[in-house]
Design a protein around this motif. Structure first.
Motif, short mmCIF file in Angstrom:
data_model
loop_
_atom_site.label_atom_id
_atom_site.label_comp_id
_atom_site.label_asym_id
_atom_site.label_seq_id
_atom_site.Cartn_x
_atom_site.Cartn_y
_atom_site.Cartn_z
N ALA A 255 0.72 -1.27 0.03
CA ALA A 255 0.14 -0.29 0.11
C ALA A 255 0.94 1.23 0.25
O ALA A 255 0.44 2.21 -0.72
N ALA A 256 2.13 1.17 0.83
CA ALA A 256 2.71 2.43 0.93
C ALA A 256 3.43 2.63 -0.57
O ALA A 256 3.60 3.90 -0.82
N ASP B 275 0.93 4.22 -2.81
CA ASP B 275 0.59 5.61 -2.43
C ASP B 275 1.76 6.47 -3.06
O ASP B 275 1.44 7.46 -3.52
N TYR B 276 3.06 5.92 -2.69
CA TYR B 276 4.33 6.80 -3.24
C TYR B 276 4.31 6.86 -4.62
O TYR B 276 4.31 8.14 -5.21
N TRP C 200 1.45 6.90 -6.62
CA TRP C 200 0.16 7.96 -7.09
C TRP C 200 0.58 9.26 -6.60
O TRP C 200 0.14 10.50 -7.48
N THR C 201 1.28 9.50 -5.60
CA THR C 201 1.39 10.82 -5.04
C THR C 201 2.46 11.53 -5.97
O THR C 201 2.14 12.82 -6.27
N LYS D 257 -8.85 6.04 -11.14
CA LYS D 257 -7.55 6.51 -10.34
C LYS D 257 -6.39 5.81 -11.00
O LYS D 257 -5.45 6.56 -11.88
#
Length: 751
Positions: free
Chosen positions: A352-353, A356-357, A359-360, A376
């Motif tokens: 998940a991390a 998230d990295y 996508w950010t 997304k």
């Protein structure tokens, strides 16, 4: 004192030519005792115990013969196996304490701790523990506990001697099962300490490696399974009761240990670098699911692959080649494991991390489709929002590669995804899908174990980033649309083969240029020529999987064939290392070697000329313990020089058919094979026998395995094509059952 002894055990018996008749005359050996030197003639048909018994009787020594043994001037123990060689070479012998007496005396000195005799006893102990009779006697006297006490309380050279003695003792398959977690932690502390001397770090690292390998699953013979889901339990008293989990628990208490071990890959001391690589390899080979993620993430954080590449390119000697190839094989298994591990962001925080990295750093906003569905991940090029499904083929490896691609240049990544999203949907390059496809291409290219160093493979993430950029370049230059995705993949596959060719010979910058300095038209033209020569059938996933299965079968077949060659035995020329003085010459030019049926010892005999060797081991008095061999070095020896006239002998030139059996203390054999086939049989056969190895080291064996694989593949495909079976490009699993109201019927064959 010098005298001649005669007796039943020491009677004359050898041959001297005299016309048509012969007489037997045995060479004379000198034996040094505490009272002087005596000359004796030893009957080579006797056992060593009988020879010692007769010596003691003739010298009128009061102690029992069991208190004595014979050694040569280099302190090698005279055994029933090497007695004939000692007699024939007229070796200078010594009548010394037996293993029982020596063990008792060393044991007493270690207990007394009188400084001078204590250190001398430790120094001698290192050597004697290679001899099984002595080791057994030492173990009976609680030797392991004494050594542990010395290691716990000593430092400097005394500590080095004690650790080396323990390392040698642990070459046995028994006797040290009482080592506990406190001892393991002490060894961990010694290795992790920057103040530890090099001669202390070497044996300490080797001890930790041995403990990792003393895994219940590695124990010889039948094991007692503790349960169907747990690893097998070690039998009572077995030393195979440690393994990765036991060692890693102690390693975690000293966070700097792994960093120190990796940093020592850059040391100038080859032996320490070698031990460090071997420890890392053992940890990789035996890592369990419990600590797998933690351990691998630590290795990645410490840039271990980069350190290995630097090690291989900075050392010109062959000693480290085998260990680096073992590391490379471990990395191949790591890549496979990551590729087959599912991405589960709802379960794994690290997954998940990472997402998230990614996508950010895209700097995109979540959009919504006309029917209200959130969009997304499709904006990054995925086909759906189900990421577990999207990474089903590339696995965690695909996620890691995409994350590295973003990390290598976050600004470029953001620019690319935003540019693609500004285009019409049919013209957008699906970047995430392209990234996963590149993972597949690279995995396919590097699927087989290589007999050579592959620095590009060890830089998998960097090569993936280069190839993904190349994918984008081809997409843009060709004006591709979604329907052309497969065509662009084919272009990238073609370029991967070109850019990664002969990676053990080419510098990194040339590979980078192959990916960056090319145009679509040139790549397309070359690919069209390749397609004329290549059957599209071979690129299909089921066929690639079949090839991988056949490759494993072919490799095992070749392994058995190579070991059979070792069991048959062969003649070799004795050689000298190219680093040795040019004037050095072996005492006898020929050596016959044969593996015993236990696959643990290599028996041999040196001779002035070749002779018919009988089956079995009777003609082969000497032996080499394969457990001591840490490296099969190749192309590092030469035939002895014949002299060079007045200017001295010419420099030695390494033969490509040479090989050496190396231990931590030097070479046990330096040989030159009669031909390439024999060289490949023996170098690869010996490598395949090593406990911590299994890689192919010669091009001949690698080509043989590849040829068998391709022949098998063609035969299988002929069967399919003859039956006109259609091979799909891939298989899609259907939806799961709606409920559990079903059962599997038993298949019944009326025949």
């Amino acid at each position: 004192m010098s005298s001649h002894l005669n007796g039943d055990a020491l009677r004359p018996r050898a041959t001297v030519a005299n016309g048509s008749s012969t007489k037997t005359l045995i060479p004379t050996n000198s034996v040094t005792t505490k009272d002087g030197v005596v000359k004796v003639r030893i009957d080579p048909t006797l056992m060593v115990a009988d020879v010692v018994k007769q010596l003691v009787a003739n010298l009128q020594i009061k102690q029992p013969p069991s208190d004595f043994a014979l050694r040569d001037e280099d302190d090698e123990l005279v055994t029933n196996e090497n007695l004939r060689k000692m007699i024939k070479s007229k070796a200078k012998l010594k009548l010394v304490n037996s293993a029982l007496v020596e063990a008792r005396e060393i044991h007493e000195k270690l207990l007394l701790r009188e400084e001078k005799s204590f250190r001398l006893a430790l120094f001698s102990l290192q050597r004697y523990l290679h001899e099984e009779d002595f080791a057994n006697e030492f173990l009976k006297r609680d030797g392991v506990r004494i050594l542990v006490d010395v290691i716990t309380t000593s430092y400097g050279n005394t500590l080095a001697y004690a650790l080396t003695a323990m390392k040698n003792l642990m070459d046995l398959e028994y006797g040290w099962a009482a080592l506990d977690s406190n001892f393991i932690f002490k060894v961990v502390q010694i290795i992790a300490s920057p103040q530890s001397l090099i001669n202390v770090c070497r044996p300490a690292t080797a001890i930790l490696k041995r403990l990792v390998e003393a895994d219940p699953a590695s124990a010889p013979g039948p094991l007692v399974a503790s349960s169907s889901r747990s690893p097998p339990a070690a039998p009572p008293g077995s030393v195979y009761r440690y393994g990765f989990d036991v060692v890693f628990e102690q390693m975690r208490k000293e966070p700097g240990l792994l960093e120190t071990v990796v940093s020592r890959l850059g040391t100038a001391d080859t032996a320490l670098a070698l031990n460090s690589v071997m420890l890392i390899n053992s940890l990789l080979a035996h890592a369990t699911d419990t600590w797998w993620e933690v351990f691998i993430s630590q290795l990645e954080r410490l840039n271990t692959r980069k350190a290995i590449i630097h090690l291989m390119t900075s050392h010109t000697i062959e000693d480290l080649t085998s260990c680096v190839l073992d590391f490379q094989g471990n990395m191949a298994r790591l890549i496979y494991r990551k590729k087959t591990t599912l991405v589960e962001p709802d379960v794994e925080e690290t997954h998940a991390a990472a997402l998230d990295y990614i996508w950010t750093n895209s700097h995109l906003q979540v959009e919504t489709s006309p029917n209200g569905t959130p969009l997304k991940w499709r904006q990054l090029g995925f086909a759906s929002e189900n990421l577990s499904h999207e990474f089903s083929e590339a696995g965690v490896l695909g996620l890691d590669c995409l994350k590295y691609f973003v990390q290598s240049d976050p600004e470029f990544f953001s620019k690319v995804v935003q540019e693609q999203n500004s285009r019409p949907s049919q013209r957008q390059c699906p970047l995430a899908r392209a990234s996963n496809e590149v993972v597949e291409l690279l995995s396919e290219y590097w699927d087989a174990t290589s007999p050579v160093f592959q620095p590009f493979f060890l830089n998998f993430y960097k090569v993936h980033a280069l190839a993904t950029n190349f994918f984008l370049q081809m997409w843009n230059e060709s004006g591709a649309a979604i329907a052309d995705f497969t065509r662009v993949v084919a272009l990238v596959r073609s370029q991967v083969k070109v850019a990664l060719r002969q990676e053990h010979l080419r510098p990194w910058h040339e590979m980078v240029q192959d990916f960056s300095d090319c145009e679509y038209r040139g790549v397309r033209d070359r690919q069209m020529k390749e397609l004329e020569e290549e059957d599209d059938l071979l690129s299909k996933i089921p066929v690639r999987n079949l090839r991988a299965k056949l490759y494993k079968e072919s490799k095992e077949f070749v392994r058995q064939q190579r070991i059979h060659c070792l069991l048959e035995g062969a003649w070799f020329l004795n050689a000298v290392p190219v680093t040795a003085p040019a004037s050095r010459r072996p005492a006898r030019p020929w050596r016959f070697m044969r593996l015993d049926n236990s696959l643990k010892h290599l028996h041999y005999v040196d001779s002035q000329s070749k002779f018919p060797v009988r089956s079995g081991l009777e003609d082969l008095p000497e032996r080499i313990d394969l457990a001591l061999i840490i490296e099969i070095a190749t192309a590092n020896c030469a035939l002895p020089s014949d002299g060079g006239g007045g200017s001295g002998p010419p420099p030695l030139v390494a033969s490509p058919l040479s090989f050496s059996l190396l231990t931590s203390e030097g070479s046990l054999a330096d040989a030159i094979a009669p031909d390439v086939s024999r060289w490949a049989d023996w170098t690869d056969g010996l490598n395949m026998l090593r406990r911590d190895s299994g890689h192919v080291s010669s091009k001949e064996t690698a080509d043989f395995i590849q040829a068998l694989t391709e022949i098998g593949l063609r035969i299988k495909l002929l069967d399919l094509s003859g039956d006109k079976v259609e091979i799909p490009s891939g298989l899609t699993a259907g939806p799961p059952p709606a409920n559990s109201d079903f059962f599997f019927s038993d298949l019944y064959d009326p025949q």
